[in-house]
Write a protein that holds these residues in place. Sequence first.
Motif, PDB file in Angstrom:
ATOM      1  N   ILE A  56      -6.340 -13.154  15.066  1.00 40.07           N
ATOM      2  CA  ILE A  56      -5.724 -14.435  15.420  1.00 40.07           C
ATOM      3  C   ILE A  56      -4.199 -14.291  15.541  1.00 40.07           C
ATOM      4  N   LEU A  57      -3.612 -13.541  14.604  1.00 40.74           N
ATOM      5  CA  LEU A  57      -2.155 -13.397  14.607  1.00 40.74           C
ATOM      6  C   LEU A  57      -1.666 -12.311  15.573  1.00 40.74           C
ATOM      7  N   GLY A  58      -2.618 -11.550  16.124  1.00 36.33           N
ATOM      8  CA  GLY A  58      -2.252 -10.496  17.060  1.00 36.33           C
ATOM      9  C   GLY A  58      -1.517  -9.336  16.405  1.00 36.33           C
ATOM     10  N   ILE A  59      -1.953  -8.983  15.184  1.00 37.91           N
ATOM     11  CA  ILE A  59      -1.339  -7.854  14.473  1.00 37.91           C
ATOM     12  C   ILE A  59      -2.432  -6.887  14.005  1.00 37.91           C
ATOM     13  N   THR A  60      -2.033  -5.721  13.510  1.00 39.05           N
ATOM     14  CA  THR A  60      -3.020  -4.778  12.968  1.00 39.05           C
ATOM     15  C   THR A  60      -3.087  -4.963  11.439  1.00 39.05           C
ATOM     16  N   ILE A  61      -4.125  -4.418  10.838  1.00 36.33           N
ATOM     17  CA  ILE A  61      -4.261  -4.471   9.379  1.00 36.33           C
ATOM     18  C   ILE A  61      -3.061  -3.774   8.731  1.00 36.33           C
ATOM     19  N   ASN A  62      -2.660  -2.690   9.370  1.00 36.41           N
ATOM     20  CA  ASN A  62      -1.521  -1.931   8.867  1.00 36.41           C
ATOM     21  C   ASN A  62      -0.247  -2.782   8.875  1.00 36.41           C
ATOM     22  N   MET A  72       5.207   2.310  16.251  1.00 41.89           N
ATOM     23  CA  MET A  72       4.168   3.326  16.491  1.00 41.89           C
ATOM     24  C   MET A  72       4.500   4.663  15.831  1.00 41.89           C
ATOM     25  N   LYS A  73       5.796   5.035  15.835  1.00 45.40           N
ATOM     26  CA  LYS A  73       6.135   6.353  15.287  1.00 45.40           C
ATOM     27  C   LYS A  73       6.020   6.385  13.750  1.00 45.40           C
ATOM     28  N   ASP A  74       6.101   5.211  13.127  1.00 44.06           N
ATOM     29  CA  ASP A  74       5.958   5.154  11.663  1.00 44.06           C
ATOM     30  C   ASP A  74       4.527   4.823  11.252  1.00 44.06           C
ATOM     31  N   ASN A  75       3.691   4.599  12.255  1.00 43.91           N
ATOM     32  CA  ASN A  75       2.361   4.061  11.976  1.00 43.91           C
ATOM     33  C   ASN A  75       1.585   4.866  10.945  1.00 43.91           C
ATOM     34  N   GLU A  76       1.537   6.179  11.165  1.00 43.29           N
ATOM     35  CA  GLU A  76       0.729   7.018  10.280  1.00 43.29           C
ATOM     36  C   GLU A  76       1.271   7.032   8.850  1.00 43.29           C
ATOM     37  N   LYS A  77       2.590   7.117   8.749  1.00 42.32           N
ATOM     38  CA  LYS A  77       3.232   7.151   7.439  1.00 42.32           C
ATOM     39  C   LYS A  77       2.944   5.852   6.684  1.00 42.32           C
ATOM     40  N   LYS A  78       3.123   4.736   7.383  1.00 39.26           N
ATOM     41  CA  LYS A  78       2.877   3.425   6.772  1.00 39.26           C
ATOM     42  C   LYS A  78       1.413   3.287   6.357  1.00 39.26           C
ATOM     43  N   LEU A  79       0.543   3.797   7.214  1.00 41.14           N
ATOM     44  CA  LEU A  79      -0.892   3.698   6.941  1.00 41.14           C
ATOM     45  C   LEU A  79      -1.224   4.437   5.645  1.00 41.14           C
ATOM     46  N   GLU A  80      -0.629   5.621   5.518  1.00 40.15           N
ATOM     47  CA  GLU A  80      -0.834   6.420   4.305  1.00 40.15           C
ATOM     48  C   GLU A  80      -0.317   5.692   3.072  1.00 40.15           C
ATOM     49  N   GLU A  81       0.889   5.140   3.204  1.00 35.87           N
ATOM     50  CA  GLU A  81       1.486   4.400   2.083  1.00 35.87           C
ATOM     51  C   GLU A  81       0.593   3.242   1.658  1.00 35.87           C
ATOM     52  N   ASN A  82       0.106   2.521   2.667  1.00 32.89           N
ATOM     53  CA  ASN A  82      -0.736   1.358   2.378  1.00 32.89           C
ATOM     54  C   ASN A  82      -2.069   1.764   1.734  1.00 32.89           C
ATOM     55  N   LEU A  83      -2.630   2.855   2.231  1.00 33.56           N
ATOM     56  CA  LEU A  83      -3.895   3.338   1.655  1.00 33.56           C
ATOM     57  C   LEU A  83      -3.713   3.727   0.195  1.00 33.56           C
ATOM     58  N   LEU A  84      -2.594   4.408  -0.054  1.00 34.38           N
ATOM     59  CA  LEU A  84      -2.288   4.844  -1.408  1.00 34.38           C
ATOM     60  C   LEU A  84      -2.138   3.643  -2.338  1.00 34.38           C
ATOM     61  N   GLU A  85      -1.432   2.657  -1.818  1.00 35.24           N
ATOM     62  CA  GLU A  85      -1.210   1.426  -2.572  1.00 35.24           C
ATOM     63  C   GLU A  85      -2.536   0.724  -2.888  1.00 35.24           C
ATOM     64  N   MET A  86      -3.414   0.684  -1.886  1.00 35.93           N
ATOM     65  CA  MET A  86      -4.725   0.046  -2.063  1.00 35.93           C
ATOM     66  C   MET A  86      -5.552   0.785  -3.115  1.00 35.93           C
ATOM     67  N   THR A  87      -5.470   2.124  -3.062  1.00 38.47           N
ATOM     68  CA  THR A  87      -6.205   2.933  -4.036  1.00 38.47           C
ATOM     69  C   THR A  87      -5.707   2.623  -5.439  1.00 38.47           C
ATOM     70  N   LYS A  88      -4.385   2.509  -5.564  1.00 41.60           N
ATOM     71  CA  LYS A  88      -3.797   2.192  -6.869  1.00 41.60           C
ATOM     72  C   LYS A  88      -4.278   0.829  -7.353  1.00 41.60           C
TER      73      LYS A  88
END
Length: 201
Positions: A56-62, A72-88
Motif C-alpha cells: 500500500i505504501l509502495g515500499i519494501t520490507i527492508n 539500492m547500493k546500500d540494500n544488501e548491507k541494510k538487509l543484513e543489518e535488519n536480519l541481524l536485528e530481527m534475530t536478536k
Amino acid sequence: MDQIKIGEFISKKRKEKKITQSELAEKLMISDRAVSKWENGICLPDAANMQELCNILGITINDLFSGEVVDMKDNEKKLEENLLEMTKLKEQRDKELLTLEIFIGIIVSIIMFACIFVASFADMKDWLRVVLIIIGIIPFAIGISYAIRIEQIAGYYECPNCHNKYVPTYKTVLFAQHVNRTRKMKCPKCGKKSWNKKVIH
Ligand SMILES: [Zn+2]
C-alpha cells in the motif's frame, strides 16, 4: 531497529499516498488504534500485515525496517543489518518466554501442592478433599500444557549428532522423555534418536 523512526516513516509514506490512518486501517482490516500505535513508535506492524502495508505504501520490507527508503547500493548491507536485528529480537523474546515457562511451572506447582497438602491434613469432609485436589490439578494441567507449548516454539532443539537445529511438533515435545529442557527425540534430519538440547541461537 528504531521504532520511532519506522513510525515516522510509515506516517510520512501514508500522507504521501494521501490516505488517512483509518483508511489504511480499513485496507489492512485492522483497527485505527493499531495504525496510530505504529506511527507513534509504540509497536511494530505484525508479520501478518507487513507485506500488505508495504504494498500500500509502495515500499519494501527492508525500507520499512530501516525507517527510510534504502538506496539500492546500500540494500544488501541494510538487509543484513535488519536480519541481524530481527534475530536478536527473536532471541530476546525466546529467552523471555523460557523464563515465563519456569514461572508458570512454579506457580501451578505451588497451587497444586498447597491444595493437596490441605486436602491431606486439614479436617474436612471427604468430598471436599476431592474437590480441593481437583481444583489444584486443573491449573496445573493447563499451566503445564501451556509451558510445554512455550518450550516447543521458543528457540530450537539441537541434534548432538548432526547439529541440526529444529522445532519439533507439540506432540513430540509432550511425549518425549526429558531432563529439564533436554529431550530424547528423533532428529528429523539424520533420523537418530538422542538427547536434544534446547538452544536459543
Ligand atoms: Zn541429527
